[in-house]
Design a protein around this motif. Structure first.
Motif, PDB file in Angstrom:
ATOM      1  N   SER A  21       4.193   4.089  -4.552  1.00 15.61           N
ATOM      2  CA  SER A  21       3.310   3.052  -4.026  1.00 15.61           C
ATOM      3  C   SER A  21       3.104   3.247  -2.526  1.00 15.61           C
ATOM      4  O   SER A  21       4.008   3.700  -1.825  1.00 15.61           O
ATOM      5  CB  SER A  21       3.927   1.668  -4.264  1.00 15.61           C
ATOM      6  OG  SER A  21       3.133   0.650  -3.684  1.00 15.61           O
ATOM      7  N   SER A  22       1.943   2.859  -2.068  1.00 13.04           N
ATOM      8  CA  SER A  22       1.676   2.895  -0.632  1.00 13.04           C
ATOM      9  C   SER A  22       2.073   1.573   0.042  1.00 13.04           C
ATOM     10  O   SER A  22       2.006   1.454   1.256  1.00 13.04           O
ATOM     11  CB  SER A  22       0.195   3.177  -0.373  1.00 13.04           C
ATOM     12  OG  SER A  22      -0.593   2.131  -0.918  1.00 13.04           O
ATOM     13  N   LYS A  23       2.490   0.611  -0.757  1.00 15.15           N
ATOM     14  CA  LYS A  23       2.867  -0.699  -0.212  1.00 15.15           C
ATOM     15  C   LYS A  23       4.275  -0.679   0.360  1.00 15.15           C
ATOM     16  O   LYS A  23       5.116   0.131  -0.028  1.00 15.15           O
ATOM     17  CB  LYS A  23       2.747  -1.772  -1.284  1.00 15.15           C
ATOM     18  CG  LYS A  23       1.309  -2.013  -1.695  1.00 15.15           C
ATOM     19  CD  LYS A  23       1.182  -3.270  -2.490  1.00 15.15           C
ATOM     20  CE  LYS A  23      -0.286  -3.547  -2.684  1.00 15.15           C
ATOM     21  NZ  LYS A  23      -0.526  -4.950  -2.901  1.00 15.15           N
ATOM     22  N   ASP A  24       4.546  -1.598   1.272  1.00 13.66           N
ATOM     23  CA  ASP A  24       5.859  -1.745   1.875  1.00 13.66           C
ATOM     24  C   ASP A  24       6.799  -2.453   0.906  1.00 13.66           C
ATOM     25  O   ASP A  24       6.381  -3.316   0.126  1.00 13.66           O
ATOM     26  CB  ASP A  24       5.781  -2.581   3.149  1.00 13.66           C
ATOM     27  CG  ASP A  24       4.978  -1.914   4.248  1.00 13.66           C
ATOM     28  OD1 ASP A  24       4.883  -0.667   4.240  1.00 13.66           O
ATOM     29  OD2 ASP A  24       4.458  -2.633   5.120  1.00 13.66           O
ATOM     30  N   ASN A  58       1.339 -11.695  -4.107  1.00 12.82           N
ATOM     31  CA  ASN A  58       0.262 -11.449  -3.148  1.00 12.82           C
ATOM     32  C   ASN A  58      -0.986 -12.272  -3.447  1.00 12.82           C
ATOM     33  O   ASN A  58      -2.020 -12.063  -2.832  1.00 12.82           O
ATOM     34  CB  ASN A  58      -0.097  -9.965  -3.118  1.00 12.82           C
ATOM     35  CG  ASN A  58       0.957  -9.140  -2.419  1.00 12.82           C
ATOM     36  OD1 ASN A  58       1.405  -9.490  -1.336  1.00 12.82           O
ATOM     37  ND2 ASN A  58       1.376  -8.058  -3.042  1.00 12.82           N
ATOM     38  N   THR A  63      -1.501  -8.977   1.449  1.00 11.27           N
ATOM     39  CA  THR A  63      -0.564  -8.229   2.279  1.00 11.27           C
ATOM     40  C   THR A  63      -0.310  -6.854   1.675  1.00 11.27           C
ATOM     41  O   THR A  63      -0.677  -6.576   0.543  1.00 11.27           O
ATOM     42  CB  THR A  63       0.785  -8.954   2.402  1.00 11.27           C
ATOM     43  OG1 THR A  63       1.443  -8.918   1.139  1.00 11.27           O
ATOM     44  CG2 THR A  63       0.610 -10.380   2.865  1.00 11.27           C
ATOM     45  N   ASN A  64       0.348  -6.030   2.442  1.00  7.42           N
ATOM     46  CA  ASN A  64       0.725  -4.704   1.986  1.00  7.42           C
ATOM     47  C   ASN A  64       2.185  -4.687   1.538  1.00  7.42           C
ATOM     48  O   ASN A  64       2.822  -3.652   1.509  1.00  7.42           O
ATOM     49  CB  ASN A  64       0.497  -3.672   3.115  1.00  7.42           C
ATOM     50  CG  ASN A  64       0.533  -2.259   2.592  1.00  7.42           C
ATOM     51  OD1 ASN A  64      -0.020  -1.961   1.543  1.00  7.42           O
ATOM     52  ND2 ASN A  64       1.203  -1.387   3.310  1.00  7.42           N
ATOM     53  N   PHE A  65       2.738  -5.837   1.179  1.00  8.16           N
ATOM     54  CA  PHE A  65       4.144  -5.965   0.803  1.00  8.16           C
ATOM     55  C   PHE A  65       4.268  -6.070  -0.711  1.00  8.16           C
ATOM     56  O   PHE A  65       3.729  -6.980  -1.334  1.00  8.16           O
ATOM     57  CB  PHE A  65       4.754  -7.194   1.479  1.00  8.16           C
ATOM     58  CG  PHE A  65       6.223  -7.354   1.242  1.00  8.16           C
ATOM     59  CD1 PHE A  65       7.123  -6.373   1.638  1.00  8.16           C
ATOM     60  CD2 PHE A  65       6.710  -8.492   0.632  1.00  8.16           C
ATOM     61  CE1 PHE A  65       8.493  -6.520   1.419  1.00  8.16           C
ATOM     62  CE2 PHE A  65       8.068  -8.662   0.413  1.00  8.16           C
ATOM     63  CZ  PHE A  65       8.954  -7.666   0.807  1.00  8.16           C
ATOM     64  N   LEU A  66       4.977  -5.124  -1.324  1.00  4.43           N
ATOM     65  CA  LEU A  66       5.148  -5.091  -2.776  1.00  4.43           C
ATOM     66  C   LEU A  66       6.260  -6.026  -3.237  1.00  4.43           C
ATOM     67  O   LEU A  66       6.127  -6.714  -4.246  1.00  4.43           O
ATOM     68  CB  LEU A  66       5.441  -3.658  -3.230  1.00  4.43           C
ATOM     69  CG  LEU A  66       5.496  -3.398  -4.720  1.00  4.43           C
ATOM     70  CD1 LEU A  66       4.162  -3.725  -5.393  1.00  4.43           C
ATOM     71  CD2 LEU A  66       5.867  -1.943  -4.990  1.00  4.43           C
TER      72      LEU A  66
END
Length: 137
Positions: A21-24, A58, A63-66
């Motif tokens: 994943s590209s998410k944080d 989300n 957000t970019n937070f998984l």
């Protein structure tokens, strides 16, 4: 990117995280007692476990937070010794398992999709078989 909780960067997990994943994500490494407390509070299960996943909702914020992963390193050390592989490998296996849960997989209700994905990742990263795969034998 992995957001570490009072830890130095663990590069082998960064490779896995970026592949999946590209998410944080937030990564917390803990011990048996703390994991038991987290499991009791979050799931009402009063025992320790090896890994827990907490997906981030989300739907309210873009957000970019998984989500968050909690790995019990004390249990991972025991299991690595028992199975004859490295602690790094065992933590990697737990990380993959937890990440797949964050990504929406659920081996308890799916038709083998999570197991298949985990086997694919284990082969891709040349890891020993994980708990979920070992239970297929």
């Amino acid at each position: 990117m992995i957001l570490y909780d009072n830890l130095e960067e663990i590069t082998y997990l960064e490779k896995l995280a970026n592949y999946l994943s590209s998410k944080d994500i937030e990564l917390v490494l803990t011990n048996n007692d703390e994991m038991q407390e987290i499991n009791k509070n979050a799931r009402n299960i009063d025992k320790t476990t090896d890994v827990l996943s907490f997906p981030h909702d989300n739907s309210f914020l873009d957000t970019n937070f998984l989500g968050s992963l909690v790995i019990n390193t004390e249990l991972a050390k025991t299991k690595a010794c028992e199975l004859g592989h490295s602690l790094e490998d065992e933590i990697s296996l737990l990380f993959i398992h937890g990440m797949l849960h964050l990504l929406g997989y659920d081996h308890e209700i799916d038709n083998g999709e999570m197991r298949a994905k985990e086997i694919e990742l284990i082969k891709e990263f040349n890891l020993p078989t994980s708990l979920i795969v070992r239970t297929l034998d």
